[in-house]
Design a protein around this motif. Structure first.
Motif, mmCIF file in Angstrom:
data_model
loop_
_atom_site.group_PDB
_atom_site.id
_atom_site.type_symbol
_atom_site.label_atom_id
_atom_site.label_comp_id
_atom_site.label_asym_id
_atom_site.label_seq_id
_atom_site.Cartn_x
_atom_site.Cartn_y
_atom_site.Cartn_z
ATOM 1 N N SER A 137 0.831 -1.206 0.000
ATOM 2 C CA SER A 137 0.000 0.000 0.000
ATOM 3 C C SER A 137 0.865 1.256 0.000
ATOM 4 N N GLN A 138 0.320 2.317 -0.529
ATOM 5 C CA GLN A 138 1.038 3.592 -0.543
ATOM 6 C C GLN A 138 1.243 4.100 0.871
ATOM 7 N N THR A 139 0.294 3.849 1.761
ATOM 8 C CA THR A 139 0.422 4.261 3.158
ATOM 9 C C THR A 139 1.604 3.580 3.819
ATOM 10 N N PHE A 140 1.739 2.252 3.604
ATOM 11 C CA PHE A 140 2.862 1.494 4.153
ATOM 12 C C PHE A 140 4.178 1.996 3.567
ATOM 13 N N THR A 141 4.215 2.155 2.241
ATOM 14 C CA THR A 141 5.424 2.636 1.573
ATOM 15 C C THR A 141 5.834 3.999 2.129
ATOM 16 N N ASP A 142 4.895 4.910 2.227
ATOM 17 C CA ASP A 142 5.187 6.246 2.740
ATOM 18 C C ASP A 142 5.704 6.189 4.173
ATOM 19 N N ALA A 143 5.101 5.356 5.009
ATOM 20 C CA ALA A 143 5.525 5.245 6.408
ATOM 21 C C ALA A 143 6.957 4.731 6.506
ATOM 22 N N ILE A 144 7.267 3.682 5.750
ATOM 23 C CA ILE A 144 8.620 3.112 5.795
ATOM 24 C C ILE A 144 9.645 4.106 5.257
ATOM 25 N N THR B 8 10.939 -2.571 -4.535
ATOM 26 C CA THR B 8 11.820 -1.458 -4.223
ATOM 27 C C THR B 8 10.934 -0.258 -3.901
ATOM 28 N N LEU B 9 11.050 0.247 -2.676
ATOM 29 C CA LEU B 9 10.208 1.349 -2.227
ATOM 30 C C LEU B 9 10.838 2.710 -2.490
ATOM 31 N N TYR B 10 12.176 2.741 -2.516
ATOM 32 C CA TYR B 10 12.876 4.013 -2.700
ATOM 33 C C TYR B 10 14.260 3.742 -3.260
ATOM 34 N N VAL B 11 14.676 4.559 -4.226
ATOM 35 C CA VAL B 11 16.048 4.565 -4.727
ATOM 36 C C VAL B 11 16.443 6.026 -4.913
ATOM 37 N N ARG B 12 17.591 6.379 -4.349
ATOM 38 C CA ARG B 12 18.068 7.756 -4.479
ATOM 39 C C ARG B 12 18.229 8.106 -5.959
ATOM 40 N N GLN B 13 17.873 9.317 -6.320
ATOM 41 C CA GLN B 13 17.808 9.734 -7.723
ATOM 42 C C GLN B 13 19.126 9.631 -8.478
ATOM 43 N N ASP B 14 20.250 9.752 -7.801
ATOM 44 C CA ASP B 14 21.532 9.730 -8.496
ATOM 45 C C ASP B 14 22.053 8.315 -8.781
ATOM 46 N N LEU B 15 21.254 7.303 -8.465
ATOM 47 C CA LEU B 15 21.688 5.915 -8.655
ATOM 48 C C LEU B 15 20.985 5.264 -9.841
#
Length: 146
Positions: free
Chosen positions: A9-16, A41-48
């Motif tokens: 869920s977007q709520t779970f993703t946002d919380a983590i 994958t919930l997040y990847v830094r933009q420069d990677l």
């Protein structure tokens, strides 16, 4: 490209992601949610990885395969065995998190039940990982009971 079968869920993703970014700051490289069978994958830094979704999935897939050991018996250190006199080994207590240290950064993993979070970072202080672990394990626990 192969997509995840996990419905996160977007709520779970946002919380983590919010929790991890708050505790680890700009050193955070990526956040991956995983189960025994799949990952997202919930997040990847933009420069990677130049935003290449296939490359991200490939790189993070290899990372997840290494970290899935958390679900196996080799990662349960309730006791370390018996000594030569038949006594049980030392008790370490409950598993909290795993931190792997590399020359240019860290891989941290926390598992609750049948799911977990992997984070990758540039170099940081150990105490920052402890704070993050407590927070994400609480979110994972809440997700398990929801």
């Amino acid at each position: 490209m192969t997509r995840s079968s996990i419905d996160v869920s977007q709520t779970f993703t946002d919380a983590i992601v919010s929790t991890v970014r708050t505790t680890l700051g700009d050193s955070l490289r990526s956040v991956v949610y995983f189960t025994r069978d799949d990952f997202e994958t919930l997040y990847v830094r933009q420069d990677l990885y130049g935003g290449d979704e296939e490359k991200i999935r490939s790189v993070k897939g290899a990372l997840v395969e290494n970290e899935r050991a958390a679900f196996g018996p080799q990662e349960t250190y309730g006791t370390t065995g018996t000594d030569s006199e038949g006594s049980e080994g030392p008790e370490f207590g409950e598993y909290e998190f795993t931190l792997r240290v590399f020359s240019d950064g860290f891989v941290g993993r926390a598992v609750v039940g049948d799911h977990g979070i992997i984070v990758t970072t540039d170099e940081l202080e150990f105490s920052e990982f402890e704070e993050m672990e407590v927070a994400i394990c609480q979110i994972l626990e809440e997700e398990t009971t929801a």
